[in-house]
Design a protein around this motif. Structure first.
Motif, mmCIF file in Angstrom:
data_model
loop_
_atom_site.group_PDB
_atom_site.id
_atom_site.type_symbol
_atom_site.label_atom_id
_atom_site.label_comp_id
_atom_site.label_asym_id
_atom_site.label_seq_id
_atom_site.Cartn_x
_atom_site.Cartn_y
_atom_site.Cartn_z
ATOM 1 N N PHE A 80 0.835 -1.180 0.000
ATOM 2 C CA PHE A 80 0.000 0.000 0.000
ATOM 3 C C PHE A 80 0.881 1.244 0.000
ATOM 4 N N LYS A 81 0.465 2.232 -0.755
ATOM 5 C CA LYS A 81 1.241 3.469 -0.909
ATOM 6 C C LYS A 81 0.462 4.623 -0.274
ATOM 7 N N PHE A 82 1.131 5.304 0.644
ATOM 8 C CA PHE A 82 0.574 6.470 1.315
ATOM 9 C C PHE A 82 1.495 7.660 1.051
ATOM 10 N N ILE A 83 0.943 8.853 1.173
ATOM 11 C CA ILE A 83 1.766 10.052 1.115
ATOM 12 C C ILE A 83 1.593 10.804 2.422
ATOM 13 N N ASP A 84 2.702 11.289 2.962
ATOM 14 C CA ASP A 84 2.676 12.093 4.180
ATOM 15 C C ASP A 84 2.433 13.537 3.757
ATOM 16 N N ASN A 85 1.276 14.060 4.108
ATOM 17 C CA ASN A 85 0.892 15.406 3.666
ATOM 18 C C ASN A 85 1.708 16.512 4.323
ATOM 19 N N THR A 86 2.478 16.189 5.367
ATOM 20 C CA THR A 86 3.287 17.230 6.009
ATOM 21 C C THR A 86 4.593 17.477 5.280
ATOM 22 N N ASN A 87 5.154 16.413 4.664
ATOM 23 C CA ASN A 87 6.466 16.584 4.019
ATOM 24 C C ASN A 87 6.542 16.008 2.604
ATOM 25 N N GLY A 88 5.463 15.387 2.139
ATOM 26 C CA GLY A 88 5.435 14.854 0.778
ATOM 27 C C GLY A 88 6.132 13.517 0.604
ATOM 28 N N HIS A 89 6.636 12.922 1.686
ATOM 29 C CA HIS A 89 7.314 11.624 1.585
ATOM 30 C C HIS A 89 6.307 10.506 1.332
ATOM 31 N N ILE A 90 6.759 9.523 0.594
ATOM 32 C CA ILE A 90 5.948 8.336 0.325
ATOM 33 C C ILE A 90 6.226 7.305 1.407
ATOM 34 N N VAL A 91 5.175 6.672 1.882
ATOM 35 C CA VAL A 91 5.277 5.612 2.878
ATOM 36 C C VAL A 91 4.689 4.348 2.265
ATOM 37 N N TRP A 92 5.474 3.272 2.291
ATOM 38 C CA TRP A 92 5.053 1.988 1.748
ATOM 39 C C TRP A 92 4.704 1.062 2.904
ATOM 40 N N VAL A 93 3.577 0.383 2.801
ATOM 41 C CA VAL A 93 3.152 -0.554 3.830
ATOM 42 C C VAL A 93 2.925 -1.903 3.161
ATOM 43 N N ASP A 94 3.739 -2.888 3.547
ATOM 44 C CA ASP A 94 3.599 -4.243 3.017
ATOM 45 C C ASP A 94 2.660 -5.028 3.929
ATOM 46 N N VAL A 95 1.684 -5.712 3.308
ATOM 47 C CA VAL A 95 0.641 -6.394 4.057
ATOM 48 C C VAL A 95 0.486 -7.817 3.539
ATOM 49 N N ASP A 96 0.465 -8.769 4.447
ATOM 50 C CA ASP A 96 0.236 -10.165 4.097
ATOM 51 C C ASP A 96 -1.201 -10.304 3.596
ATOM 52 N N ALA A 97 -1.378 -10.764 2.378
ATOM 53 C CA ALA A 97 -2.705 -10.859 1.765
ATOM 54 C C ALA A 97 -3.530 -12.016 2.333
ATOM 55 N N ARG A 98 -2.893 -12.919 3.034
ATOM 56 C CA ARG A 98 -3.620 -14.063 3.605
ATOM 57 C C ARG A 98 -4.367 -13.695 4.869
ATOM 58 N N ASN A 99 -3.835 -12.701 5.639
ATOM 59 C CA ASN A 99 -4.459 -12.393 6.922
ATOM 60 C C ASN A 99 -4.508 -10.900 7.237
ATOM 61 N N ALA A 100 -4.086 -10.046 6.317
ATOM 62 C CA ALA A 100 -4.098 -8.576 6.465
ATOM 63 C C ALA A 100 -3.140 -8.093 7.551
ATOM 64 N N ARG A 101 -2.153 -8.889 7.898
ATOM 65 C CA ARG A 101 -1.177 -8.483 8.904
ATOM 66 C C ARG A 101 -0.133 -7.576 8.248
ATOM 67 N N ILE A 102 0.171 -6.464 8.918
ATOM 68 C CA ILE A 102 1.174 -5.529 8.420
ATOM 69 C C ILE A 102 2.540 -6.171 8.617
ATOM 70 N N LEU A 103 3.287 -6.294 7.526
ATOM 71 C CA LEU A 103 4.605 -6.908 7.548
ATOM 72 C C LEU A 103 5.723 -5.895 7.755
ATOM 73 N N ARG A 104 5.588 -4.736 7.083
ATOM 74 C CA ARG A 104 6.658 -3.742 7.127
ATOM 75 C C ARG A 104 6.115 -2.394 6.710
ATOM 76 N N ILE A 105 6.653 -1.354 7.342
ATOM 77 C CA ILE A 105 6.344 0.023 6.973
ATOM 78 C C ILE A 105 7.667 0.697 6.629
ATOM 79 N N ARG A 106 7.746 1.248 5.418
ATOM 80 C CA ARG A 106 8.990 1.908 4.967
ATOM 81 C C ARG A 106 8.677 3.309 4.480
ATOM 82 N N GLU A 107 9.564 4.216 4.848
ATOM 83 C CA GLU A 107 9.438 5.600 4.371
ATOM 84 C C GLU A 107 10.493 5.888 3.342
#
Length: 107
Positions: A80-107
């Motif tokens: 999943f791709k998010f944008i931080d509206n305060t600084n314009g940085h992209i945040v990537w969130v990896d999610v296990d599709a089998r159970n919706a568990r968040i695996l990793r958050i990267r900026e």
């Protein structure tokens, strides 16, 4: 002069169509793969995962805005791709599709 413009425009349209075709094919293959996995019961629906994950992420940081997602068929995960509206940085969130568990958050 008009003839040169028409040729230039036609060339640009042809070039963009040729370059876009492989990207469209890749995207369609990814969608087909995700759909097959969902039908087989191996993964949750993308919309269901969005309903779970997006609120979790935006509660952690209300400045994040959800943009889009990508499917990784090898990992059976959504990115999943998010944008931080305060600084314009992209945040990537990896999610296990089998159970919706968040695996990793990267900026």
């Amino acid at each position: 002069m008009r003839n040169a413009f028409v040729k230039l425009l036609a060339g640009a349209l042809l070039t963009s169509g040729v370059l876009a075709a492989p990207a469209v094919a890749d995207q369609r293959r990814e969608q087909d793969s995700a759909r097959e996995e969902m039908r087989a019961g191996n993964v949750l629906k993308q919309r269901d995962i969005e309903r779970i994950v997006v609120p979790q992420i935006t509660r952690r940081n209300p400045n994040l805005q959800y943009l889009t997602f990508e499917w990784d068929e090898v990992a059976r995960a959504y990115r999943f791709k998010f944008i931080d509206n305060t600084n314009g940085h992209i945040v990537w969130v990896d999610v296990d599709a089998r159970n919706a568990r968040i695996l990793r958050i990267r900026e």
